[in-house]
Write a protein that holds these residues in place. Sequence first.
Motif, mmCIF file in Angstrom:
data_model
loop_
_atom_site.group_PDB
_atom_site.id
_atom_site.type_symbol
_atom_site.label_atom_id
_atom_site.label_comp_id
_atom_site.label_asym_id
_atom_site.label_seq_id
_atom_site.Cartn_x
_atom_site.Cartn_y
_atom_site.Cartn_z
ATOM 1 N N GLY A 1 -14.317 8.619 5.817
ATOM 2 C CA GLY A 1 -14.026 9.482 5.046
ATOM 3 C C GLY A 1 -12.695 9.621 4.377
ATOM 4 O O GLY A 1 -12.481 10.223 3.098
ATOM 5 N N ARG A 2 -11.958 8.349 4.566
ATOM 6 C CA ARG A 2 -10.824 8.166 4.040
ATOM 7 C C ARG A 2 -11.184 7.607 2.475
ATOM 8 O O ARG A 2 -12.348 6.845 2.347
ATOM 9 C CB ARG A 2 -9.811 7.156 4.591
ATOM 10 C CG ARG A 2 -9.088 7.764 5.734
ATOM 11 C CD ARG A 2 -8.411 6.439 6.563
ATOM 12 N NE ARG A 2 -9.229 5.352 7.001
ATOM 13 C CZ ARG A 2 -8.862 4.152 7.266
ATOM 14 N NH1 ARG A 2 -7.753 3.650 6.795
ATOM 15 N NH2 ARG A 2 -9.643 3.271 7.734
ATOM 16 N N SER A 3 -10.384 7.943 1.443
ATOM 17 C CA SER A 3 -10.751 7.282 0.048
ATOM 18 C C SER A 3 -9.456 7.383 -0.835
ATOM 19 O O SER A 3 -8.538 8.183 -0.349
ATOM 20 C CB SER A 3 -11.814 8.279 -0.665
ATOM 21 O OG SER A 3 -11.486 9.505 -0.902
ATOM 22 N N LEU A 4 -9.596 6.702 -1.663
ATOM 23 C CA LEU A 4 -8.481 6.876 -2.923
ATOM 24 C C LEU A 4 -9.288 6.570 -4.164
ATOM 25 O O LEU A 4 -10.259 5.754 -4.278
ATOM 26 C CB LEU A 4 -7.326 6.095 -2.790
ATOM 27 C CG LEU A 4 -7.340 4.452 -2.776
ATOM 28 C CD1 LEU A 4 -7.410 4.010 -4.033
ATOM 29 C CD2 LEU A 4 -6.253 3.861 -1.888
ATOM 30 N N ARG A 5 -8.652 6.867 -5.441
ATOM 31 C CA ARG A 5 -9.127 6.728 -6.680
ATOM 32 C C ARG A 5 -7.919 5.923 -7.447
ATOM 33 O O ARG A 5 -6.801 6.429 -7.431
ATOM 34 C CB ARG A 5 -9.642 7.704 -7.436
ATOM 35 C CG ARG A 5 -10.279 7.236 -8.661
ATOM 36 C CD ARG A 5 -11.277 8.429 -9.433
ATOM 37 N NE ARG A 5 -12.039 7.807 -10.611
ATOM 38 C CZ ARG A 5 -13.074 7.079 -10.655
ATOM 39 N NH1 ARG A 5 -13.560 6.605 -9.243
ATOM 40 N NH2 ARG A 5 -13.630 6.686 -11.716
ATOM 41 N N THR A 6 -8.310 4.576 -7.944
ATOM 42 C CA THR A 6 -7.366 4.011 -8.839
ATOM 43 C C THR A 6 -8.196 3.102 -9.988
ATOM 44 O O THR A 6 -8.969 3.380 -10.192
ATOM 45 C CB THR A 6 -6.299 3.044 -7.880
ATOM 46 O OG1 THR A 6 -5.312 2.345 -8.562
ATOM 47 C CG2 THR A 6 -7.157 1.916 -7.217
ATOM 48 N N ARG A 7 -7.381 2.478 -10.436
ATOM 49 C CA ARG A 7 -7.938 1.416 -11.676
ATOM 50 C C ARG A 7 -7.278 0.141 -11.496
ATOM 51 O O ARG A 7 -6.127 0.019 -11.020
ATOM 52 C CB ARG A 7 -7.770 2.193 -13.036
ATOM 53 C CG ARG A 7 -6.460 2.162 -13.452
ATOM 54 C CD ARG A 7 -6.314 2.799 -15.046
ATOM 55 N NE ARG A 7 -6.896 1.802 -15.768
ATOM 56 C CZ ARG A 7 -8.122 1.678 -16.684
ATOM 57 N NH1 ARG A 7 -8.951 2.705 -16.564
ATOM 58 N NH2 ARG A 7 -8.402 0.695 -17.211
ATOM 59 N N THR A 8 -7.815 -0.833 -12.438
ATOM 60 C CA THR A 8 -7.217 -2.025 -12.641
ATOM 61 C C THR A 8 -7.512 -2.164 -14.047
ATOM 62 O O THR A 8 -8.926 -1.858 -14.758
ATOM 63 C CB THR A 8 -7.536 -3.179 -11.869
ATOM 64 O OG1 THR A 8 -7.148 -4.566 -12.343
ATOM 65 C CG2 THR A 8 -9.252 -3.463 -11.886
#
Length: 530
Positions: free
Chosen positions: A323-330
Motif C-alpha cells: 500500500g505504500r506509494s509515491l509519485r515523482t518524475r524524472t
Amino acid sequence: MSRALPDGRRRAGGNNGAVTASPDDPLRPAAPAPRRLGDLAGAFALSPAGPGEGWACVEVTGVSADNRLVRGGELFAAHAGAHVHGARFVPAAVAAGARAVLTDPAGAELLAAADPGVPVLVTPDVPALLGRLAADLYGHPGRALGTFAVTGTNGKTTTAFMVDHALRSLGRRTGLIGTVEVRVGDRAVPATLTTPQPADLQALLAAMVADGVDDLVMEVSSHALALGRVDPLVYDVAGFTNLTADHLDFHGDLEGYYAAKASLFDISRTGVVVADDRWGRRLAAETGDAVAALTTGPGGDWTVTGVEADATGSAFTLAHRDGRSLRTRTDLPGAFNVANAALAAAMVLTSGVAPAELEDALAGAGGLSPQVPGRMEQLGDRPRVVVDFAHNTDALVQALAALRPTTTGRLHVVIGAAGDRDRAKRPEMGRAAVDGADTVIVTDDDPHDEPAAQIRAEVLAGTTGAAVREIADRAEAIRTAVLEAADDDTVLVAGRGHETVQEVAGVDHHLDDREEVRAALALRAGGQHA
C-alpha cells in the motif's frame, strides 16, 4: 603509458594499477590513527621476512598498493601486477616514506638480495587480504556509513546518481563512487575505475567518515565483485538494473557474468531487483524475501504505474504491494530511465525512508533528475544533440527508442565499438543502429591494441543500406552528423559518454564527445553546414 582495464576504465602506468591521487585529494583520510605492525601481523597471520628486531613496534598509518601514492608512514602492498611484480617498486615507495612492506613469497624473494631498509611482512596472497587489512587499519569505515550499491549492465551510473540525488534531497551528506566521478561530500575528482581497488576503496571510505558523510552510494562492477575488490564491505541496500551481453571477454559467458552480478546480494542486507528481464526475475527468485522485485508492469513487490511521458521526461507512481506509494518524475528521457528512477526511489524507501517524506523532498528537488555526465546528456536543441554512454547493443537500442518519439525530423546516430572487448556485439550494434536510426555513421571508439579499421568493419558487417557511412576520425564523424542534421532532427553520439581519453595502440589522445559536439554546434551557429 595508459592501459585499458577489463571494465573499460583507464589508469596511469606504474605499480598495481591503483587509483591516482595527490596527498591533498579527498580520496585518502588526512590523519588516520597509527597501528603497530605486530598487531596487524597477529590479526592477519603475517610473517616477517627474515630475522630482525623491533619490527613489531613499527607503526603505520595507512596502506597503498601504488608507490606513487605512498605517504610517509604508510604500509606499501607489493604484489604481482599484469606485467611486473610490485616488489620492484619498493625502493621508490620507501623513498616516498613507506615505513614497511607487505608482499608475497615471490616479492620477498625479490627483496632478499637487497635490504629495503624497512620491515617486510609476508602473506601468501596480498590482493585477497588487502581489503580486509585496509578496512581493519582504517577502523572499518564502511560500518559508520549507510551503504547503497548498484550493479547491472546498463543504468548503474544513472541509478547511482539518482540515489545520491534522492539522499541529498533528504538533507543527507553523501559520498559517491562510480564510473564518472568519486565524490566525498562536495569535493569530486574524476574516476579511473568504476569500483576502486581494495586499499583505495577503504581509504576513500575513511576519508568520507572523516568528512562527515552519512551515506555511501557506489556502482559495483562485475569485475570488482569477481576480483573481491569490495571485501569486506556489507551493503545496507543493493540494487540491480538489468543484465545484457557485455564484458564476456572477462566473464566467459552470460552465466559467469550473471553469477558475478548476483554475488552482490550475498554481501547485502537487503535489496531491490528490476525484474523486467529474465535475469532480473531469476535473481529476484534466487535471493529470497530479503530482496524485493520491481517491475514496470504488474507483478512486482514494487510496481511502476501511471507513467505520463512528455517532451522532457516522465512522471510516474511507484507503489508497493503493501500500500505504500509515491509519485515523482524524472527529466531523463526514455522508459529505461523511468526504471532507473523507480529503482533509485525503491532503494531509498527500502532503507527506511517514508514515501511521503521522499515524495516531498523530491518535489522540492525537481524529481529524480540529476545531471549525469554523458548519460543522455543533451547539448543542443536545433538540432537536438545527445551524448550517451550506450556502448553495447541493448543500451543503444534503448537510447534510440527513447529519442525516436520526441524526434520530429530524422534520427541520426554516431557509433563505434571498443577494441579488446566482446567482438560478437559489434555487428549486433551495427544492426541495432540501422534498425533504430535513419542515418548511421560508424567511427572509432577506443581501439586500444586492435586495428581500428578491423573494428569498424565488424560493426559495418551488421549494417545495410545507403544511409550508413564510415568516417574513421571520431571528431570528424561528430562534426559531419551535427552539420548535416536539420533543425528538427536528433543526433545521438553513442558509446563514450563522459570519457575524455581515447586510447589508440597504447597512446592516449584527448577526445571528449561533448567538446566535439559543442564545437560542431558553434560552427553551425556561425553559418557553416556540411
